[in-house]
Design a protein around this motif. Structure first.
Motif, PDB file in Angstrom:
ATOM      1  N   PRO A 266      40.513  20.442  28.487  1.00  0.00           N
ATOM      2  CA  PRO A 266      39.799  20.058  27.261  1.00  0.00           C
ATOM      3  C   PRO A 266      38.748  18.962  27.487  1.00  0.00           C
ATOM      4  O   PRO A 266      37.800  18.862  26.706  1.00  0.00           O
ATOM      5  N   ALA A 267      38.848  18.192  28.524  1.00  0.00           N
ATOM      6  CA  ALA A 267      37.894  17.108  28.775  1.00  0.00           C
ATOM      7  C   ALA A 267      36.497  17.644  29.043  1.00  0.00           C
ATOM      8  O   ALA A 267      35.484  16.964  28.823  1.00  0.00           O
ATOM      9  N   LYS A 268      36.419  18.912  29.479  1.00  0.00           N
ATOM     10  CA  LYS A 268      35.108  19.486  29.830  1.00  0.00           C
ATOM     11  C   LYS A 268      34.208  19.732  28.612  1.00  0.00           C
ATOM     12  O   LYS A 268      33.041  20.085  28.749  1.00  0.00           O
ATOM     13  N   VAL A 269      34.818  19.558  27.412  1.00  0.00           N
ATOM     14  CA  VAL A 269      34.050  19.854  26.193  1.00  0.00           C
ATOM     15  C   VAL A 269      32.770  19.014  26.106  1.00  0.00           C
ATOM     16  O   VAL A 269      31.772  19.440  25.521  1.00  0.00           O
ATOM     17  N   ASN A 270      32.764  17.852  26.692  1.00  0.00           N
ATOM     18  CA  ASN A 270      31.590  16.981  26.588  1.00  0.00           C
ATOM     19  C   ASN A 270      30.370  17.528  27.305  1.00  0.00           C
ATOM     20  O   ASN A 270      29.235  17.180  26.936  1.00  0.00           O
ATOM     21  N   SER A 271      30.582  18.373  28.283  1.00  0.00           N
ATOM     22  CA  SER A 271      29.394  18.897  28.983  1.00  0.00           C
ATOM     23  C   SER A 271      28.624  19.896  28.109  1.00  0.00           C
ATOM     24  O   SER A 271      27.549  20.369  28.488  1.00  0.00           O
ATOM     25  N   ILE A 272      29.162  20.225  26.924  1.00  0.00           N
ATOM     26  CA  ILE A 272      28.431  21.138  26.029  1.00  0.00           C
ATOM     27  C   ILE A 272      27.109  20.506  25.577  1.00  0.00           C
ATOM     28  O   ILE A 272      26.119  21.205  25.333  1.00  0.00           O
ATOM     29  N   TRP A 273      27.051  19.187  25.468  1.00  0.00           N
ATOM     30  CA  TRP A 273      25.857  18.510  24.925  1.00  0.00           C
ATOM     31  C   TRP A 273      24.607  18.855  25.717  1.00  0.00           C
ATOM     32  O   TRP A 273      23.547  19.094  25.142  1.00  0.00           O
ATOM     33  N   GLY A 274      24.715  18.856  26.991  1.00  0.00           N
ATOM     34  CA  GLY A 274      23.542  19.164  27.831  1.00  0.00           C
ATOM     35  C   GLY A 274      23.001  20.548  27.515  1.00  0.00           C
ATOM     36  O   GLY A 274      21.801  20.737  27.278  1.00  0.00           O
ATOM     37  N   TYR A 275      23.921  21.523  27.441  1.00  0.00           N
ATOM     38  CA  TYR A 275      23.479  22.900  27.151  1.00  0.00           C
ATOM     39  C   TYR A 275      22.917  23.037  25.750  1.00  0.00           C
ATOM     40  O   TYR A 275      21.917  23.723  25.531  1.00  0.00           O
ATOM     41  N   VAL A 276      23.583  22.372  24.796  1.00  0.00           N
ATOM     42  CA  VAL A 276      23.099  22.450  23.413  1.00  0.00           C
ATOM     43  C   VAL A 276      21.682  21.893  23.326  1.00  0.00           C
ATOM     44  O   VAL A 276      20.798  22.495  22.710  1.00  0.00           O
ATOM     45  N   ALA A 277      21.451  20.748  23.982  1.00  0.00           N
ATOM     46  CA  ALA A 277      20.118  20.142  23.953  1.00  0.00           C
ATOM     47  C   ALA A 277      19.098  21.109  24.550  1.00  0.00           C
ATOM     48  O   ALA A 277      18.027  21.352  23.970  1.00  0.00           O
ATOM     49  N   ALA A 278      19.453  21.699  25.694  1.00  0.00           N
ATOM     50  CA  ALA A 278      18.528  22.621  26.353  1.00  0.00           C
ATOM     51  C   ALA A 278      18.231  23.816  25.458  1.00  0.00           C
ATOM     52  O   ALA A 278      17.075  24.247  25.315  1.00  0.00           O
ATOM     53  N   ILE A 279      19.287  24.348  24.826  1.00  0.00           N
ATOM     54  CA  ILE A 279      19.085  25.522  23.959  1.00  0.00           C
ATOM     55  C   ILE A 279      18.189  25.163  22.770  1.00  0.00           C
ATOM     56  O   ILE A 279      17.276  25.910  22.395  1.00  0.00           O
ATOM     57  N   LEU A 280      18.439  23.961  22.202  1.00  0.00           N
ATOM     58  CA  LEU A 280      17.595  23.525  21.085  1.00  0.00           C
ATOM     59  C   LEU A 280      16.131  23.446  21.495  1.00  0.00           C
ATOM     60  O   LEU A 280      15.245  23.893  20.763  1.00  0.00           O
ATOM     61  N   VAL A 281      15.914  22.871  22.689  1.00  0.00           N
ATOM     62  CA  VAL A 281      14.524  22.753  23.164  1.00  0.00           C
ATOM     63  C   VAL A 281      13.868  24.139  23.230  1.00  0.00           C
ATOM     64  O   VAL A 281      12.732  24.333  22.775  1.00  0.00           O
ATOM     65  N   THR A 282      14.591  25.123  23.750  1.00  0.00           N
ATOM     66  CA  THR A 282      13.977  26.452  23.856  1.00  0.00           C
ATOM     67  C   THR A 282      13.548  26.961  22.476  1.00  0.00           C
ATOM     68  O   THR A 282      12.468  27.533  22.332  1.00  0.00           O
ATOM     69  N   PHE A 283      14.366  26.709  21.460  1.00  0.00           N
ATOM     70  CA  PHE A 283      14.011  27.222  20.128  1.00  0.00           C
ATOM     71  C   PHE A 283      12.836  26.478  19.508  1.00  0.00           C
ATOM     72  O   PHE A 283      11.956  27.092  18.894  1.00  0.00           O
ATOM     73  N   VAL A 284      12.842  25.131  19.684  1.00  0.00           N
ATOM     74  CA  VAL A 284      11.745  24.345  19.102  1.00  0.00           C
ATOM     75  C   VAL A 284      10.421  24.751  19.766  1.00  0.00           C
ATOM     76  O   VAL A 284       9.417  25.023  19.090  1.00  0.00           O
ATOM     77  N   VAL A 285      10.438  24.805  21.100  1.00  0.00           N
ATOM     78  CA  VAL A 285       9.199  25.172  21.805  1.00  0.00           C
ATOM     79  C   VAL A 285       8.762  26.571  21.383  1.00  0.00           C
ATOM     80  O   VAL A 285       7.594  26.834  21.093  1.00  0.00           O
ATOM     81  N   ARG A 286       9.712  27.487  21.300  1.00  0.00           N
ATOM     82  CA  ARG A 286       9.370  28.861  20.925  1.00  0.00           C
ATOM     83  C   ARG A 286       8.732  28.912  19.541  1.00  0.00           C
ATOM     84  O   ARG A 286       7.736  29.596  19.321  1.00  0.00           O
ATOM     85  N   GLY A 287       9.312  28.150  18.607  1.00  0.00           N
ATOM     86  CA  GLY A 287       8.753  28.115  17.255  1.00  0.00           C
ATOM     87  C   GLY A 287       7.314  27.633  17.262  1.00  0.00           C
ATOM     88  O   GLY A 287       6.447  28.237  16.618  1.00  0.00           O
ATOM     89  N   CYS A 288       7.073  26.562  17.999  1.00  0.00           N
ATOM     90  CA  CYS A 288       5.723  25.978  17.997  1.00  0.00           C
ATOM     91  C   CYS A 288       4.702  26.913  18.648  1.00  0.00           C
ATOM     92  O   CYS A 288       3.642  27.183  18.075  1.00  0.00           O
ATOM     93  N   VAL A 289       5.014  27.401  19.850  1.00  0.00           N
ATOM     94  CA  VAL A 289       4.010  28.236  20.528  1.00  0.00           C
ATOM     95  C   VAL A 289       3.794  29.543  19.770  1.00  0.00           C
ATOM     96  O   VAL A 289       2.702  30.100  19.763  1.00  0.00           O
ATOM     97  N   SER A 290       4.844  29.995  19.100  1.00  0.00           N
ATOM     98  CA  SER A 290       4.716  31.238  18.341  1.00  0.00           C
ATOM     99  C   SER A 290       3.690  31.050  17.216  1.00  0.00           C
ATOM    100  O   SER A 290       2.849  31.923  16.970  1.00  0.00           O
ATOM    101  N   TYR A 291       3.734  29.880  16.567  1.00  0.00           N
ATOM    102  CA  TYR A 291       2.761  29.595  15.516  1.00  0.00           C
ATOM    103  C   TYR A 291       1.353  29.593  16.102  1.00  0.00           C
ATOM    104  O   TYR A 291       0.441  30.216  15.559  1.00  0.00           O
ATOM    105  N   ILE A 292       1.220  28.905  17.236  1.00  0.00           N
ATOM    106  CA  ILE A 292      -0.118  28.784  17.832  1.00  0.00           C
ATOM    107  C   ILE A 292      -0.681  30.159  18.201  1.00  0.00           C
ATOM    108  O   ILE A 292      -1.797  30.511  17.834  1.00  0.00           O
TER     109      ILE A 292
END
Ligand SMILES: Nc1ncnc2c1ncn2[C@@H]1O[C@H](COP(=O)(O)OP(=O)(O)OP(=O)(O)O)[C@@H](O)[C@H]1O
Ligand SMILES: [Mg+2]
Length: 596
Positions: free
Chosen positions: A71-97
């Motif tokens: 169960p201690a490994k749950v903290n490593s989820i943050w890195g992946y979540v941040a990375a996944i969020l970045v992909t969506f934000v960037v995708r949203g912006c470039v898609s508009y452009i």
């Protein structure tokens, strides 16, 4: 005319590749820069999608599954979540452009096509317009081109974003498990085959549809123009029924087109269902055998699900491209029509203040007529004289006159001005020296001033007023709400027939051309106004070489030469007094009805 316009509806299809290359070369290549920048942003968009699908695998294997044991490994989820969020934000912006860039590009391309098509129409000769309904031409500039717009955007977004995304995701799938990928790819040829077949049918329907819309437009324009006749003859119900039939045709073709293009959906859904089922079964056995991790399978299914969207769009893209090509074919057919009247090689510009006009052995036949209408016609119009054409209706008087400004070219023989063949002059020069007042006066939806000074770049208001005074229309213009700045409405709806005529006489006066053509210029006037205008016309004729066609013989009795024409030949000519003394057709015409 190089090509009869009616063929536009019936000609065989041009190949897609040829059409696409031509659209690119003529209209899209100027926007290369914008397209490249948009493609760059689409590339980032696609890369983000692929990155997201890839991230699913470690997030699954290293966190979500590992966390069950530790169960201690749950903290490593943050890195992946941040990375996944970045992909969506960037995708949203470039898609508009890239979407905005594509809209800008496609709207500009379409405006260019419309402008160039209209510009081309303006160069075509009168013969073309006589065979064409204006509604059909409007439909070409508005509807056909609008259909092309969707195609232009869809094709670049499709070939850019969707292909890039698809290639990236397929790459990821192969990277995750190449054998599993094979199962998926095995279904592609079947899907492609169906897509292409559907596309072919859609293009056919689309072309028919655009033709039908053009017919509807021309029908409507005709009906609106003839509304007075329709109401006078109580033909409203008949016309409503006739129009409804065409409207229903358009509806049916639209439905048919939708039916065909929506067939894509069931075909795709069913195929995808089988593919997912296959992946699950294969994946389950592989995981059980310990060859595959659950994360890899999830990432694989993720990639496939994400790839499904661009795949669907690419399948539909073919439909949209085929629709656009159907419309493009029509647009290019118009663009390929060559004007029959053009400046010949080495055409000259000359200036002259007096004109001697000579018809030399002129023969002429309309394209669709059998037998010559004008047959070996020879006549000289001396400078500063008035020549009048009279004769039965349909004898070719207007046709002879129309050949002088080269609305039509002579079939054989020649017409010369001061010894120069008019075909050796530029049309600008030739027509610049001719003023025309005809029965069918056209009034533009513009101010009185602009209507009188029509065709001149710099308007001299004093000259406009002087011309209006001479044409006996000045007082009337002053009585309008905005005087000379009053807009006259479509086809001069605010004017009576006689007022329109006077505007056109003022227009001719202002032009100060050495050649004056009057085709039944006073036909719309009552006797009283005609007398008034006659004085103006007499003034207008001074110092000019004038050719008059008149049905009222009273207006041409003073002509220097009256030419009686029948079946395209000169039967009699001379001055009124001489002709009246001989027992020819002119005398009969004169005695029979002064007012034919
Ligand atoms: N664009 C055209 N295409 C084919 N035939 C035409 C065209 N314009 C006129 N015609 C035909 O050519 C003949 C001569 O027409 P034209 O207009 O020269 O006669 P017109 O002598 O001026 O007659 P009107 O006195 O009635 O004005 C007519 O039979 C007409 O039907
Ligand atoms: Mg005529």
């Amino acid at each position: 005319m190089a090509e009869n316009i009616h063929n536009i509806h019936t000609q065989a299809s041009t190949s897609s590749a040829v059409l696409i290359r031509r659209i690119w070369r003529e209209f899209m290549s100027p926007y290369k820069g914008t397209i490249l920048i948009a493609l760059f942003f689409m590339f980032i968009d696609a890369a983000m999608t692929v990155t997201f699908a890839k991230l699913l695998q470690p997030a699954m294997d290293e966190v979500l599954i590992a966390v069950q044991d530790d169960p201690a490994k749950v903290n490593s989820i943050w890195g992946y979540v941040a990375a996944i969020l970045v992909t969506f934000v960037v995708r949203g912006c470039v898609s508009y452009i890239h979407s905005v860039l594509m809209s800008k590009m496609s709207q500009s391309v379409i405006a260019d096509i419309q402008a160039s098509l209209f510009g081309h129409f303006m160069l075509l000769d009168l013969g073309f317009f006589k065979n064409q309904s204006s509604g059909g031409l409007v439909s070409g500039v508005v509807n056909d081109v609008a259909v092309m717009r969707a195609t232009v955007t869809d094709s670049i977004v499709g070939l850019g974003k969707n292909v890039l995304t698809l290639v990236g995701l397929l790459g990821l799938m192969i990277y995750q498990d190449w054998k599993l990928s094979l199962i998926v790819f095995a279904t592609f040829p079947l899907a492609m085959f169906l897509v292409v077949r559907l596309g072919q049918r859609i293009r056919k329907v689309s072309k028919k549809l655009q033709n039908e819309i053009a017919d509807l437009s021309s029908l409507l324009v005709g009906l609106f123009q003839g509304i007075r006749q329709i109401q006078a003859y109580g033909a409203e119900k008949v016309e409503i029924k006739r129009t409804q039939a065409v409207i229903h045709n358009v509806r049916d073709l639209n439905i048919k087109s939708a039916q065909i293009s929506h067939l894509n959906t069931p075909i795709n859904e069913i195929l995808v269902g089988f593919v997912i089922a296959g992946i699950m079964v294969y994946g389950a056995f592989q995981i059980a055998a310990g060859v595959l991790t659950p994360g890899t399978l999830i990432s694989f299914i993720g990639a496939f699900s994400l790839a499904y969207e661009p795949m669907k769009k690419l399948a539909r893209l073919n439909n949209s491209i085929q629709q656009g090509l159907g419309a493009a074919e029509r647009v290019f057919r118009y663009k390929d029509l060559t004007p029959a009247i053009r400046n010949n090689e080495g055409a000259k510009t000359i200036d002259f203040e007096q004109a001697e006009i000579a018809y030399k052995n002129v023969s002429f036949a309309y394209d669709d007529a059998d037998g010559a209408l004008i047959d070996d016609f020879t006549l000289t119009l001396k400078p500063q004289t008035v020549t009048a054409f009279v004769g039965p209706s349909g004898s070719g008087k207007t046709t002879l006159m129309n050949m002088l400004p080269r609305f039509f070219d002579v079939g054989a023989g020649s017409i010369e001005i001061n010894g120069e063949n008019i075909q050796g002059l530029t049309t600008e020069c030739l027509r610049g020296h001719i003023a025309l007042v005809s029965q069918d006066v056209f009034i533009f939806d513009d101010t009185v001033t602009r209507n009188i000074a029509y065709g001149t770049d710099e308007i001299d208001q004093d000259k406009v007023i002087a011309a209006a005074k001479e044409a006996a229309i000045h007082d009337f213009i002053l009585s309008l709400p905005d005087g000379y700045n009053t807009r006259l409405g479509e086809q001069g709806t605010r004017l009576s027939g006689g007022q329109k005529q006077r505007i056109s006489i003022a227009r001719a006066l202002l032009k100060e051309a050495p050649i004056l053509l009057l085709d039944e210029a006073t036909s719309a006037l009552d006797n009283e106004s005609e007398k008034l205008i006659q004085q103006t016309l007499n003034k207008l004729q001074k110092g000019r070489t004038t050719l008059i066609i008149a049905h009222r013989l009273s207006s041409i009795q003073g002509a220097d030469n009256i030419v009686y024409i029948d079946k395209g030949r000169i039967v009699q000519q001379g001055q009124h007094d001489t002709l009246i003394k001989s027992n020819g057709p002119y005398k009969k015409l004169y005695q029979g009805n002064i007012d034919i």
